[in-house]
Design an enzyme around this catalytic site. Structure first.
Site, PDB file in Angstrom:
ATOM      1  N   LYS A  73      -4.633  -2.221   5.316  1.00 16.92           N
ATOM      2  CA  LYS A  73      -3.929  -1.724   6.511  1.00 16.92           C
ATOM      3  C   LYS A  73      -4.678  -2.105   7.779  1.00 16.92           C
ATOM      4  O   LYS A  73      -4.093  -2.496   8.778  1.00 16.92           O
ATOM      5  CB  LYS A  73      -3.809  -0.191   6.450  1.00 16.92           C
ATOM      6  CG  LYS A  73      -2.701   0.257   5.524  1.00 16.92           C
ATOM      7  CD  LYS A  73      -2.629   1.761   5.441  1.00 16.92           C
ATOM      8  CE  LYS A  73      -3.810   2.328   4.685  1.00 16.92           C
ATOM      9  NZ  LYS A  73      -3.581   3.555   3.950  1.00 16.92           N
ATOM     10  N   SER A  89      -6.822  -0.225  -0.194  1.00 16.16           N
ATOM     11  CA  SER A  89      -5.788   0.498   0.546  1.00 16.16           C
ATOM     12  C   SER A  89      -6.155   0.563   2.041  1.00 16.16           C
ATOM     13  O   SER A  89      -5.340   0.222   2.911  1.00 16.16           O
ATOM     14  CB  SER A  89      -5.663   1.904  -0.056  1.00 16.16           C
ATOM     15  OG  SER A  89      -4.944   2.753   0.778  1.00 16.16           O
ATOM     16  N   ASP A 140       0.833  -1.210   0.000  1.00 17.87           N
ATOM     17  CA  ASP A 140       0.000   0.000   0.000  1.00 17.87           C
ATOM     18  C   ASP A 140       0.863   1.254   0.000  1.00 17.87           C
ATOM     19  O   ASP A 140       0.538   2.235  -0.676  1.00 17.87           O
ATOM     20  CB  ASP A 140      -0.949   0.015   1.207  1.00 17.87           C
ATOM     21  CG  ASP A 140      -1.795   1.281   1.205  1.00 17.87           C
ATOM     22  OD1 ASP A 140      -2.530   1.483   0.222  1.00 17.87           O
ATOM     23  OD2 ASP A 140      -1.683   2.081   2.147  1.00 17.87           O
TER      24      ASP A 140
HETATM   25  N1  URA Z   1      -6.946   6.613   2.750  1.00 15.68           N
HETATM   26  C1  URA Z   1      -6.177   5.520   2.495  1.00 15.68           C
HETATM   27  O1  URA Z   1      -5.547   4.958   3.391  1.00 15.68           O
HETATM   28  N2  URA Z   1      -6.120   5.066   1.236  1.00 15.68           N
HETATM   29  C2  URA Z   1      -6.806   5.636   0.215  1.00 15.68           C
HETATM   30  O2  URA Z   1      -6.724   5.152  -0.891  1.00 15.68           O
HETATM   31  C3  URA Z   1      -7.602   6.787   0.491  1.00 15.68           C
HETATM   32  C4  URA Z   1      -7.657   7.245   1.777  1.00 15.68           C
END
Ligand code: URA
Length: 447
Positions: free
Chosen positions: A197, A193, A171
């Site tokens: 996480k 994304s 990411d």
């Molecule tokens: N926040 C994120 O962590 N990723 C994105 O793609 C957009 C906002």
């Protein structure tokens, strides 16, 4: 040779780019191979950029989105927090102006017995970032290595850090590339994304706060709901309990915008004070965290319990404990003057009397960035002391000459630019707005 190894050997990025360009559905193997090869540095940025743009234009199926999330999640370490007996629950907001709920919710849920391993981000565009707010507390360390993060979590029930090199490295690389290739705005890529996480934190459940309105990335409720559904479904496919609240970001949340100022408002809320909208949203999100965390039978009971944890001072004590364990100066909690203070203040007054019918929320966020409270370029540092205090919110009446906002600033040129942006953000009319937007639009997911 196993079949995965064979397919990796025959993988060619150009085939995957062409297939997505022509609106084909990629297999799990193709997506995993692409993500792994890019993370290792085996395929160049220009090929991945082309593939990202094909995804923006052609979209992804639910199965492709889940495969992409999974590949990004597995590109690094997935925390194993099974040694903690409490349920692990996190909250994630898609970003807004004045949104400091994470700093309230982590200690509040931890005070109720839920474990909150929170990995947060920095400000993005006009929106503020949790890490920048935490760093306004002198000494607070958001860069704990994973082992120390785990120790803080074990001893106080919550810990808040930034993304480390070990967590979802795919990411990190993909996000940096998306930022400069016009490929951020895809719900499929945003979902992968964020969820990669969050799922790497080793959580059992997740509460998503998907913002909509003039200060959100998803301006329309329809787009926000689409992203929320995608994230809920992707989390559920991976065996997690996920709910999303679509909440309003058509005006800033609370009254304080700017890193140190927002910490002051967080402490106010944890003392049972502070603005009503921020308090209401914190209690709603906390209610969900406690319910999914298995410590309250219903969301309503979770809200009631959260109110009690605030009035008893237990939530504030938990915040103090977390600040101390992460190296921060806990004295800021009783003496906010120990937080960074701007050298000057300036009042923005109303040019006329009437009703405040709207606030251009993105522009107010930009005014804070212009003051130095956020970054205009990646390499900029953030001034923790600057920001804006709003004295009026949508629906309030105002008389001519009455203060609308106070700007806290350290540079006159920046303050003048911010002032202009702020003045343009207010709409004042002779009669109140016909419709009031709700703070909480709707819930998506299984209750
Ligand atoms: N926040 C994120 O962590 N990723 C994105 O793609 C957009 C906002």
């Amino acid at each position: 040779m196993n079949p995965t190894a064979a397919s990796t050997q025959t993988f060619r990025a150009i085939d995957v780019i062409r297939k997505k360009r022509d609106a084909g559905e990629l297999s799990r193997d193709e997506i995993t191979s692409l993500v792994n090869a890019y993370t290792r540095g085996d395929i160049p940025d220009y090929q991945v950029s082309a593939w990202l743009m094909a995804v923006v234009l052609r979209g992804m199926t639910r199965a492709e989105t889940a495969a992409l999330t999974d590949a990004m999640l597995r590109s690094g370490e997935v925390l194993d927090l099974s040694s903690l007996s409490a349920k692990k629950v996190d909250k994630h907001s898609t970003g807004g102006v004045g949104d400091k709920t994470s700093l309230v919710l982590a200690p509040l849920a931890a005070a109720a017995g839920v474990a909150v391993p929170m990995i947060s981000g920095r400000g993005l565009g006009h929106t503020g970032g949790t890490l920048d707010k935490l760093e306004a507390v002198p000494g607070f360390n958001v860069n704990l290595p994973v082992a120390q993060f785990r120790r803080v979590l074990e001893s106080c029930g919550c810990a808040m850090i930034g993304q480390t090199a070990e967590i979802a490295p795919a990411d990190r690389k993909l996000y940096a590339l998306r930022d400069v290739t016009g490929t951020v705005e895809s719900p499929y890529l945003i979902c992968a994304s964020i969820m990669s996480k969050k799922l790497a934190e080793g959580i059992d459940a997740l509460v998503l706060d998907v913002k909509t309105g003039s200060g959100a990335f998803m301006k329309s409720e329809e787009d926000a709901a689409f992203l929320a559904e995608l994230m809920v479904e992707t989390g559920e496919r991976m065996g997690k309990q996920v709910v999303a609240l679509i909440t309003d970001m058509d005006q800033p949340l609370g009254c304080m915008i700017g890193n140190a100022l927002e910490v002051v408002e967080v402490v106010d809320i944890l003392r049972g004070e502070g603005p009503e909208d921020l308090r209401r949203l914190c209690l709603e999100l906390a209610g969900w965290m406690l319910h999914l965390g298995g410590v309250s039978a219903t969301v309503a009971k979770g809200k009631k319990r959260s109110e009690k944890l605030i009035s008893s001072g237990k939530a504030l004590d938990k915040f103090r404990q977390m600040v101390e364990l992460q190296g921060g100066d806990p004295r800021v909690i009783d003496d906010p003057k120990k937080l960074p203070q701007a050298q000057h203040t300036m009042t923005v007054s109303s040019p006329m009397g009437g009703y405040l019918t709207s606030l251009q929320c993105e522009q107010i966020g930009t005014a804070c960035v212009v003051l130095g409270g956020g970054r205009e370029r990646k390499e900029d540092s953030v001034d923790p002391a600057v920001g804006i205090v709003l004295h009026k919110k949508v629906g309030d009446t105002v008389s001519a000459g009455e203060p609308l906002a106070t700007i806290h600033y350290n540079g006159a040129t920046r303050a003048a630019r911010a002032r202009q942006l702020l003045e343009e953000s207010y709409q004042i009319a002779d009669s109140p707005a016909r419709e009031r937007r709700p703070l909480i639009h709707r819930m998506i997911g299984r209750a």
